[in-house]
Design a protein around this motif. Structure first.
Motif, mmCIF file in Angstrom:
data_model
loop_
_atom_site.group_PDB
_atom_site.id
_atom_site.type_symbol
_atom_site.label_atom_id
_atom_site.label_comp_id
_atom_site.label_asym_id
_atom_site.label_seq_id
_atom_site.Cartn_x
_atom_site.Cartn_y
_atom_site.Cartn_z
ATOM 1 N N GLU A 25 9.977 7.974 2.801
ATOM 2 C CA GLU A 25 9.262 6.734 3.102
ATOM 3 C C GLU A 25 7.763 6.907 2.900
ATOM 4 O O GLU A 25 7.091 6.017 2.363
ATOM 5 N N ALA A 26 7.225 8.043 3.304
ATOM 6 C CA ALA A 26 5.797 8.309 3.097
ATOM 7 C C ALA A 26 5.483 8.370 1.603
ATOM 8 O O ALA A 26 4.468 7.836 1.144
ATOM 9 N N ALA A 27 6.359 9.008 0.849
ATOM 10 C CA ALA A 27 6.149 9.121 -0.592
ATOM 11 C C ALA A 27 6.140 7.750 -1.263
ATOM 12 O O ALA A 27 5.306 7.477 -2.139
ATOM 13 N N LEU A 28 7.047 6.870 -0.863
ATOM 14 C CA LEU A 28 7.106 5.530 -1.445
ATOM 15 C C LEU A 28 5.813 4.765 -1.185
ATOM 16 O O LEU A 28 5.280 4.097 -2.082
ATOM 17 N N ARG A 29 5.298 4.849 0.039
ATOM 18 C CA ARG A 29 4.031 4.172 0.361
ATOM 19 C C ARG A 29 2.884 4.752 -0.462
ATOM 20 O O ARG A 29 2.075 4.016 -1.040
ATOM 21 N N ASN A 30 2.812 6.072 -0.488
ATOM 22 C CA ASN A 30 1.708 6.728 -1.179
ATOM 23 C C ASN A 30 1.727 6.454 -2.674
ATOM 24 O O ASN A 30 0.678 6.209 -3.292
ATOM 25 N N MET A 31 2.915 6.481 -3.261
ATOM 26 C CA MET A 31 3.011 6.268 -4.700
ATOM 27 C C MET A 31 2.672 4.832 -5.074
ATOM 28 O O MET A 31 1.993 4.583 -6.080
ATOM 29 N N ARG A 32 3.136 3.877 -4.274
ATOM 30 C CA ARG A 32 2.836 2.476 -4.599
ATOM 31 C C ARG A 32 1.337 2.202 -4.507
ATOM 32 O O ARG A 32 0.762 1.483 -5.355
ATOM 33 N N ALA A 33 0.670 2.776 -3.507
ATOM 34 C CA ALA A 33 -0.777 2.608 -3.391
ATOM 35 C C ALA A 33 -1.492 3.238 -4.577
ATOM 36 O O ALA A 33 -2.447 2.675 -5.123
ATOM 37 N N ALA A 34 -1.024 4.392 -5.001
ATOM 38 C CA ALA A 34 -1.637 5.075 -6.141
ATOM 39 C C ALA A 34 -1.419 4.293 -7.431
ATOM 40 O O ALA A 34 -2.301 4.248 -8.300
ATOM 41 N N LEU A 35 -0.262 3.667 -7.575
ATOM 42 C CA LEU A 35 -0.003 2.847 -8.755
ATOM 43 C C LEU A 35 -0.996 1.689 -8.858
ATOM 44 O O LEU A 35 -1.451 1.338 -9.950
ATOM 45 N N GLU A 36 -1.336 1.110 -7.732
ATOM 46 C CA GLU A 36 -2.280 -0.010 -7.727
ATOM 47 C C GLU A 36 -3.656 0.436 -8.205
ATOM 48 O O GLU A 36 -4.339 -0.293 -8.943
ATOM 49 N N VAL A 37 -4.058 1.614 -7.813
ATOM 50 C CA VAL A 37 -5.348 2.156 -8.271
ATOM 51 C C VAL A 37 -5.332 2.333 -9.784
ATOM 52 O O VAL A 37 -6.283 1.957 -10.484
ATOM 53 N N GLU A 38 -4.253 2.893 -10.307
ATOM 54 C CA GLU A 38 -4.158 3.093 -11.752
ATOM 55 C C GLU A 38 -4.168 1.759 -12.491
ATOM 56 O O GLU A 38 -4.768 1.632 -13.562
ATOM 57 N N ALA A 39 -3.497 0.753 -11.931
ATOM 58 C CA ALA A 39 -3.454 -0.565 -12.562
ATOM 59 C C ALA A 39 -4.850 -1.164 -12.676
ATOM 60 O O ALA A 39 -5.211 -1.757 -13.705
ATOM 61 N N ARG A 40 -5.641 -1.032 -11.623
ATOM 62 C CA ARG A 40 -7.012 -1.555 -11.666
ATOM 63 C C ARG A 40 -7.839 -0.824 -12.720
ATOM 64 O O ARG A 40 -8.634 -1.431 -13.441
ATOM 65 N N ASN A 41 -7.631 0.482 -12.821
ATOM 66 C CA ASN A 41 -8.384 1.264 -13.802
ATOM 67 C C ASN A 41 -8.079 0.835 -15.229
ATOM 68 O O ASN A 41 -8.952 0.882 -16.103
ATOM 69 N N TYR A 42 -6.837 0.442 -15.478
ATOM 70 C CA TYR A 42 -6.417 0.117 -16.844
ATOM 71 C C TYR A 42 -6.306 -1.383 -17.091
ATOM 72 O O TYR A 42 -5.831 -1.809 -18.129
ATOM 73 N N LYS A 43 -6.717 -2.187 -16.103
ATOM 74 C CA LYS A 43 -6.755 -3.644 -16.258
ATOM 75 C C LYS A 43 -5.392 -4.234 -16.638
ATOM 76 O O LYS A 43 -5.245 -4.956 -17.630
ATOM 77 N N VAL A 44 -4.399 -3.888 -15.831
ATOM 78 C CA VAL A 44 -3.092 -4.520 -15.928
ATOM 79 C C VAL A 44 -2.732 -5.051 -14.539
ATOM 80 O O VAL A 44 -3.288 -4.616 -13.531
#
Length: 238
Positions: A70-89
């Motif tokens: 459960e911790a991994a799922l939360r952490n990974m989803r938050a990290a995905l959002e950061v990457e999305a902002r960086n790449y403008k998707v």
């Protein structure tokens, strides 16, 4: 753990052993970049993350740990959002209540299909002796036209699928490793194994694929999980 999960896991372990020796290029593409309409960010739906964390016992048995997962799922989803902002998707979470019952069922089955297809890619594309004559060096893999169910219900251009199995040595396992080392034998500790796919929802083609095979990494903390996500997916969001 179901039969399909065990089969995929065994295949990934075999792939990991082979890949550790030959270390091929990780990222594979059918398209060099995402299609972008003028003034519009591509929309990528994040499918339910196929992630499980486990503890490796002294005897080498993997014991799933729900709290870690459960911790991994939360952490990974938050990290995905950061990457999305960086790449403008634009990332959107899969919404299971959307679409017809048939589309809902098909969409979730596609997560399982991705597990099987990804394991096949690990074996038949990355390991030279298991290459399929019909494909050769070409990266040509698909989840099929059934992905239209995701497009209809989620209103996205692409779908991002992630599969990760991560295990960590228990204190007992660490002791076994130390004793074995003193006796000149090698015993494995934890490992992080998985893959990510970006799928074009118009065609079903896997337009981008990356694999992860390493002994390092920790999805239980935000900082380490962010590093893992960057390794897995950042190049896919161009």
């Amino acid at each position: 753990m179901g039969t399909g999960t065990r089969g995929a896991r065994l295949l990934l372990v075999a792939a990991a052993l082979a890949l550790s020796a030959c270390a091929p290029v990780a990222v594979q593409r059918q398209a060099q970049q995402l299609e972008r309409q003028a003034g519009k960010e591509p929309t990528i739906v994040v499918m339910p993350l196929d992630v499980e964390l486990a503890e490796l016992t002294a005897g080498g048995i993997e014991e799933p740990q729900a709290e870690w997962t459960e911790a991994a799922l939360r952490n990974m989803r938050a990290a995905l959002e950061v990457e999305a902002r960086n790449y403008k998707v634009k990332l959107v979470d899969y919404q299971p209540q959307r679409g017809s019952p048939e589309d809902q069922a098909t969409s979730l089955e596609l997560v399982k299909l991705h597990r099987a297809v990804g394991a096949s890619v690990m074996l038949h594309h990355y390991i030279q002796q298991y290459r399929l004559p019909s494909k050769g060096e070409k990266f040509d893999w698909s989840l099929g036209p059934e992905v239209a169910a995701i497009a209809r219900s989620q209103g996205a251009d692409y779908a991002l699928f992630l599969y990760v199995r991560d295990n960590y040595a228990s204190a007992g396992r660490v002791a076994v490793i130390v004793v074995a080392a003193l006796m000149g034998a090698g015993v494995s500790g934890g490992a992080q194994v998985g893959f990510a796919s970006l799928v074009d929802l118009r065609t079903g083609d896997i337009v981008w694929f990356n694999r992860l095979v390493r002994a390092a990494g920790d999805l239980r903390t935000p900082e380490a999980a962010a590093e893992t996500v960057k390794v897995l997916v950042s190049d896919s969001l161009k």
